[in-house]
Every structure is written in C-alpha cells, then in structure tokens.
Design a protein around this motif. Structure first.
Motif, PDB file in Angstrom:
ATOM      1  N   GLN A  29      -6.400   4.783  -9.647  1.00 53.36           N
ATOM      2  CA  GLN A  29      -5.137   4.544  -8.952  1.00 53.36           C
ATOM      3  C   GLN A  29      -5.299   3.346  -8.028  1.00 53.36           C
ATOM      4  OE1 GLN A  29      -4.353   8.344  -7.085  1.00 53.36           O
ATOM      5  NE2 GLN A  29      -3.204   9.100  -8.856  1.00 53.36           N
ATOM      6  N   TYR A  79       0.833   2.843 -10.659  1.00 55.52           N
ATOM      7  CA  TYR A  79       0.005   1.663 -10.429  1.00 55.52           C
ATOM      8  C   TYR A  79      -1.459   2.022 -10.660  1.00 55.52           C
ATOM      9  CZ  TYR A  79       4.374   0.318  -8.204  1.00 55.52           C
ATOM     10  OH  TYR A  79       5.707   0.053  -7.958  1.00 55.52           O
ATOM     11  N   TYR A 139       0.830  -1.204   0.000  1.00 57.82           N
ATOM     12  CA  TYR A 139       0.000   0.000   0.000  1.00 57.82           C
ATOM     13  C   TYR A 139       0.866   1.257   0.000  1.00 57.82           C
ATOM     14  CZ  TYR A 139      -3.361   3.497   1.610  1.00 57.82           C
ATOM     15  OH  TYR A 139      -4.131   4.622   1.735  1.00 57.82           O
ATOM     16  N   PRO A 154       1.545   6.867  -7.153  1.00 57.65           N
ATOM     17  CA  PRO A 154       0.127   6.670  -7.474  1.00 57.65           C
ATOM     18  C   PRO A 154      -0.180   6.567  -8.959  1.00 57.65           C
ATOM     19  CG  PRO A 154       0.539   8.927  -6.760  1.00 57.65           C
ATOM     20  CD  PRO A 154       1.779   8.165  -6.481  1.00 57.65           C
ATOM     21  N   LYS A 212      -4.015   2.535  -5.347  1.00 61.44           N
ATOM     22  CA  LYS A 212      -4.081   2.825  -3.902  1.00 61.44           C
ATOM     23  C   LYS A 212      -5.516   2.950  -3.412  1.00 61.44           C
ATOM     24  CE  LYS A 212      -3.885   7.887  -4.200  1.00 61.44           C
ATOM     25  NZ  LYS A 212      -3.164   9.109  -3.770  1.00 61.44           N
ATOM     26  N   THR A 213      -6.428   3.310  -4.297  1.00 57.67           N
ATOM     27  CA  THR A 213      -7.829   3.484  -3.894  1.00 57.67           C
ATOM     28  C   THR A 213      -8.572   2.163  -3.771  1.00 57.67           C
ATOM     29  OG1 THR A 213      -8.635   3.712  -6.185  1.00 57.67           O
ATOM     30  CG2 THR A 213      -7.883   5.711  -5.066  1.00 57.67           C
ATOM     31  N   SER A 249       2.151   1.963  -3.361  1.00 52.39           N
ATOM     32  CA  SER A 249       1.103   2.514  -4.239  1.00 52.39           C
ATOM     33  C   SER A 249       0.847   3.988  -3.922  1.00 52.39           C
ATOM     34  CB  SER A 249      -0.192   1.706  -4.093  1.00 52.39           C
ATOM     35  OG  SER A 249      -0.871   1.987  -2.887  1.00 52.39           O
ATOM     36  N   LEU A 250       1.057   4.395  -2.668  1.00 47.07           N
ATOM     37  CA  LEU A 250       0.949   5.810  -2.313  1.00 47.07           C
ATOM     38  C   LEU A 250       2.124   6.605  -2.863  1.00 47.07           C
ATOM     39  CD1 LEU A 250      -0.084   5.653   1.475  1.00 47.07           C
ATOM     40  CD2 LEU A 250      -1.572   6.127  -0.463  1.00 47.07           C
ATOM     41  N   ASP A 262      -4.700   8.110   7.924  1.00 51.41           N
ATOM     42  CA  ASP A 262      -5.074   7.226   6.821  1.00 51.41           C
ATOM     43  C   ASP A 262      -5.802   6.011   7.391  1.00 51.41           C
ATOM     44  OD1 ASP A 262      -5.284   5.539   4.632  1.00 51.41           O
ATOM     45  OD2 ASP A 262      -3.249   5.913   3.905  1.00 51.41           O
TER      46      ASP A 262
END
Length: 437
Positions: A294, A287, A277, A284, A296-297, A280-281, A372
């Motif tokens: 994105q 990925y 994760y 963004p 990450k979502t 992915s942040l 987060d």
C-alpha cells in the motif's frame, strides 16, 4: 480534550456542547439572526470529508442554534481572490469569504473589523501564532479571522530514495539535486509547480529565495535589493536543478496536479500539504506500489532543504473576512463565533487528520498529533513558517500585491524557461520597485 467523532457530533441536534451558544435563555435564536441568510464562500477542501462534515452536520446545527440559513458555497482555491475582487467592486456578494496568506491586506478598507472575535479566540486558546497576526492584522486591528494553517512539507517515496542511497531526506539543496538527478534518470523525477497557483508555488519559491540570502525587500521596508549575487546564484542553481531533476511539465501545474502525479507514482517527491498521504489513507487498496505494498506505507514528510543562508518555510495560511457591503454582518460574525467554539471547531479539525494546523497554540496538545508519526512534522507548522515580505515583521498591502502577482515565482519560472538568470532577476527587481518605490 474530549474525543469527538462524526458519529457523536449530532444527536438530536443537541450533542454539540458549544453548539447552542447563540441561543438565549428563552431557547430562541438572537433576534437579529431570525430569517437571515449568510452566504459563506470557501475553497473546495483537499480533504473532502471536511466539506461533507460542514454541509451535513455542522452547518445544520449552526442554523438551528442561530436561527439563520447558511448558503455554503465552495470553489477552486484559485477562484477565491477573483470572487472577492468582483464582489467588492459590485458591492454585493458572499457575507463570509475565505482568503489565503496575506491576501486580506489588499482588501483592508473593504472588510469589517474582527478584532473582538480574534481577541476572544486567541485568549481562549493560548494565543495565535505570529504568522497569523502578520497576515491578518493591520496594526492592532484584525481584518481577518484566522482559520487554519496548511503546513507545506515535501512528501516523498521513502523506498525510492533508499534505492539511490538517500536513507534520510537530503538536508541541503545540493544533496537534493544530486538525489533528484539519480531518481529522474530512473524515470522518477521531482514534481514541483512554478505556476500561478496559491499554495505549492509560493510556498516553494519564497523559502527557496530566503534560503539563498535573498528577499523582496530589506528590513527598512523601502529598499529593493533583489539584484545581487546571492539571488542570481539561486536562479542559476534552480535552472540546472529543474532540468536535471524535475518533471519539466510541472511548470504550469496548479495545486492538484502534483497530488495526481504522486498518487499515480510518476514523481518521487513534491512540496505539498498532507493531502497526498491522507488520500492514500482514505483509499489504501486503490494506491499500490510497484512492489504490491500500500502506497501509504512508503510516504514520508520532510521540510524543504537548507541553503547557504539557512532553512526556511512558508505555509499556506487560511482566514475569513466579512466584506463591508454585507447586509448580514451581525449574523456572519455569529456564525464565525459559533464555528470557532471549541466543541464545533474540533470535529472539523479531527476530520482533517492533521492536514490543517489550527492557528492557536492550544491545539498543539491535541491527541490527534500522537496517532500517526507520519503526520508529526505538521504539528508545529504554525511555529516555523515565515510570511511574504520577510524579513519585515508583518505583512501588508505591498507584500500582498507581490504575492498576488507571483513575481518571486515568475522570476524562477522565466529562468527555467530559458531567460538568463541575470535578466530574470533584473525583471523581478523592476517589478518589485513598481510596488515598493
């Protein structure tokens, strides 16, 4: 807590509030430290920004504060134990070495007593989690200084699970198996390692065993009772679960393969720290999902499912030891003391973005955990994990040897490769008896 950012970590070498802890009133470093070089061996962090912070900002500040030089070396995590074994045998090597889980127990006679440092940190930070003492203490003596806990949670693709009707993560192994079958049929299997790797393999296989009612040793610390129905049932279930729902190539993965597989979107879920994760942040726009969003979502985290005997977890634990052979023991202890000072440890912790959970209760209050919601499950990792050797109240040399030899993991690996469940369990029990009996 005061907000700490990488920008304000160093301002003319004096911004770290606790950074000058090693300087005497005269402004000079301690006499013992002058000219000393401390060799610090650690893993290659799964959050690269944290290693960069150490190299470029924190350690230069430590060198100035303590009047020492720091030789900072990082290696693959699976190389740490061979390195300390070799160093102890030769009587020379790094002055500070990172180890995982209960590995310090193996080297208890070959490392120095860190009870004073551990006592001071624990007292200042509302006490250590129980798993820290279980892994790092030999009775009342601390043989390793706790560093952090990397929580093991299942990272999964929320939209893919939704598509097969799993709008919440499956809370039992049976439900997880059924969802996994559906996802594998769509070319989206579960990714899991059963290889000889320090993190993702034992943090899966141990809790899985416990959740079926099995354990490597009984509470008396002497009786090996692995060869029983509950354990055989767990192996049979795993054999089918593996074939029906998993990427079968994951058998020999290390702790990086599943990250790459998830980020390349070839698996739907995997037991991991939060590094997938966080990556992915960090990137963004690199990925992107098949729907153009994105990645990450679409990532969520969940604990391992529960079995017939309940729900369990094991998290990868990190600590540091100072070997007896070190000629720089005093300087090494001062470096550990310095880096564990709140003002120095906090920027490192913040750089981890929740991947690492500090070993003491005080950090549960840190505002990072409120930033987060996807990271929220990792906040209390230190409260929830058991240690190898469970249900024994503390670890020791024998559970550490079992972990090092991957006996529990190999029991399941042998079965998914074709060995009958009964034979796999019998083999594992025989290996355990060589250690415990």
């Amino acid at each position: 807590m005061t907000k700490v950012t990488r920008r304000n970590v160093l301002k003319g070498g004096s911004a770290l509030v606790g950074g000058m802890a090693g300087i005497l009133a005269t402004g000079r470093p301690p006499a013992f430290a002058q000219g000393a070089t401390v060799h610090w061996l650690r893993w290659n962090d799964f959050v690269p920004a944290s290693d960069q912070l150490l190299r470029k900002e924190l350690l230069p500040a430590a060198e100035k504060a303590l009047g020492i030089k720091v030789n900072f070396e990082t290696v693959n995590g699976n190389d740490l134990q061979p390195r300390i074994t070799s160093a102890i045998q030769s009587g020379a090597g790094p002055d500070i070495i990172m180890l995982f889980n209960n590995h310090p127990q193996i080297y208890s006679e070959s490392v120095i007593d860190l009870s004073d440092l551990a006592g001071n940190v624990g007292k200042a930070e509302d006490g250590y989690y129980d798993l820290c003492k279980s892994n790092s203490a030999e009775g009342e003596k601390w043989i390793a200084l706790p560093w952090t806990i990397v929580g093991a949670m299942i990272a999964y693709r929320k939209s893919w699970f939704d598509e097969v009707g799993a709008t919440s993560f499956p809370d039992t192994w049976e439900k997880y198996r059924e969802v996994g079958k559906k996802l594998k049929a769509k070319g989206r299997p579960i990714g899991q390692t059963l290889g000889h790797t320090f993190g993702d393999a034992p943090t899966f296989s141990y809790p899985y065993l416990w959740s079926w009612g099995g354990s490597e040793i009984e509470k008396d610390g002497k009786t090996v009772n692995l060869n029983k129905k509950e354990v055989i049932d767990s192996v049979k279930f795993m054999t089918d679960f593996w074939k029906e729902a998993h990427d079968e190539g994951g058998l020999a993965w290390d702790d990086t393969n599943n990250n790459r597989a998830f980020l390349s979107q070839t698996i739907c879920a995997t037991l991991n720290g939060a590094s997938i994760y966080i990556e992915s942040l960090r990137n963004p726009d690199k990925y992107i999902t098949e729907k153009g969003a994105q990645l990450k979502t679409d990532i969520q985290h969940a604990p391992l499912p529960k079995g017939p005997a309940g729900q369990f977890a094991m998290h990868t634990y990190f600590s540091h030891v100072i070997p007896n052979y070190s000629k720089n023991q005093a300087a090494a202890k001062e470096l550990l003391k310095w880096i564990h000072t709140k003002a120095n440890y906090e920027p490192w912790f913040v750089s981890q973005k929740g991947f690492a959970t500090p070993p003491t209760h005080a950090w549960e209050k840190h505002k990072l955990w409120d930033e987060d919601k996807v990271m929220a499950p990792f906040k209390v990792a230190g409260l929830l994990g058991q240690t190898p050797g469970y249900p024994l109240p503390s670890s020791g040399k024998k559970p550490a040897e079992v972990l090092t030899k991957y006996i529990i993991t190999d029991m399941y690996a042998k079965a998914v490769q074709g060995m009958p469940a009964e034979e796999a369990v019998k083999w594992a029990e025989g290996e355990l008896k060589k250690i415990y009996v």
